[in-house]
Design an enzyme around this catalytic site. Sequence first.
Site, mmCIF file in Angstrom:
data_model
loop_
_atom_site.group_PDB
_atom_site.id
_atom_site.type_symbol
_atom_site.label_atom_id
_atom_site.label_comp_id
_atom_site.label_asym_id
_atom_site.label_seq_id
_atom_site.Cartn_x
_atom_site.Cartn_y
_atom_site.Cartn_z
ATOM 1 N N GLU A 58 0.825 -1.212 0.000
ATOM 2 C CA GLU A 58 0.000 0.000 0.000
ATOM 3 C C GLU A 58 0.857 1.259 0.000
ATOM 4 O OE1 GLU A 58 -3.155 2.782 0.382
ATOM 5 O OE2 GLU A 58 -3.001 0.758 -0.451
ATOM 6 N N HIS A 275 -3.333 -9.362 -16.801
ATOM 7 C CA HIS A 275 -4.687 -9.015 -17.229
ATOM 8 C C HIS A 275 -4.871 -7.496 -17.206
ATOM 9 C CE1 HIS A 275 -8.490 -10.618 -18.420
ATOM 10 N NE2 HIS A 275 -9.170 -10.046 -17.443
#
Length: 311
Positions: A58, A275
């Site tokens: 994060e 992806h």
Amino acid sequence: MQRFIKWLAVITSLDLLIVLLGGALVTKTGSGQGCGKSWPLCNGEFVPSNLSMETIIELSHRLTSGSAGILVTLLCILSWKYYKHVRETKTLAILSFVFLVAQALMGAAAVVWGQMPAVLAIHFGISLISFASVILLTCLIFEIDQKFDARSLIMDKKMKFHIYGVTIYSYIVVYTGALVRHERASLACPDFPLCSKNRPMPTQLHEWVQMGHRVAAMLIFAWILYAMILAIRHYKQQPVVYWGWIISFILVTLQAVVGVLVVFTNASLAMALLHSLFISCLFAVLCYLVMLGTRSKVNAKEAASTSKQTK
């Protein structure tokens, strides 16, 4: 200065791509609360004392987003100053900056107040617009359009319809894919192309989300295939359109293959990131075709005006 701007454009594009993939990584690893509910601090500290893997992911995403903000701002200012003679520069600079700020604020809001998956799914799409805008700015700075003689390009209405339609629809597909991630529905249907051997049709929310994305992805694959066939038949003399659709089809094929592999590799991290990578590249290529489509109208008017003057 132009050499510096070119380097800046490349670095900014790469940084924004890292931001996109970093956001996908945060979602995939469930690291959204790696810094708690504090922002811009991490767990209430400037430098967190306890560095778990979620905190590192994060915090890294926040740092790359911050650096992207600085780079995009600088690129917008310099491109506005030195490339204002190019018609699309100001629009792309504004889009790059506004959508980057929007995605940063939305990311901060998600950390502090939390959001529903349907709202969080918009976050990736907003980042994607900023990324595509910077990529187009980079193409203008490197004068890609001149190398492919795009300034004299004229398309028919049918081709422009497919360009605009596929691009808008691709954004819908992106949203459905982001919704799959945020709803934790990546493995809701363990088989392909149907949901499962025992239950070919979805029966609950996560399965509907997953199957909805699959149907949307199949449709865009077929649409891009058809548009590529049109380009091959009628636009061989316009390499930017010809190769633009071929590259788009290659990317959507890779996207589809990786999407299937996500299911059969138990949603592995590598497949999930690939992806996101392929759809980001595909959207950027489609947006470049959109820019060419808007130029085509201007080129057609100029050609008609020149023809009248000649007569």
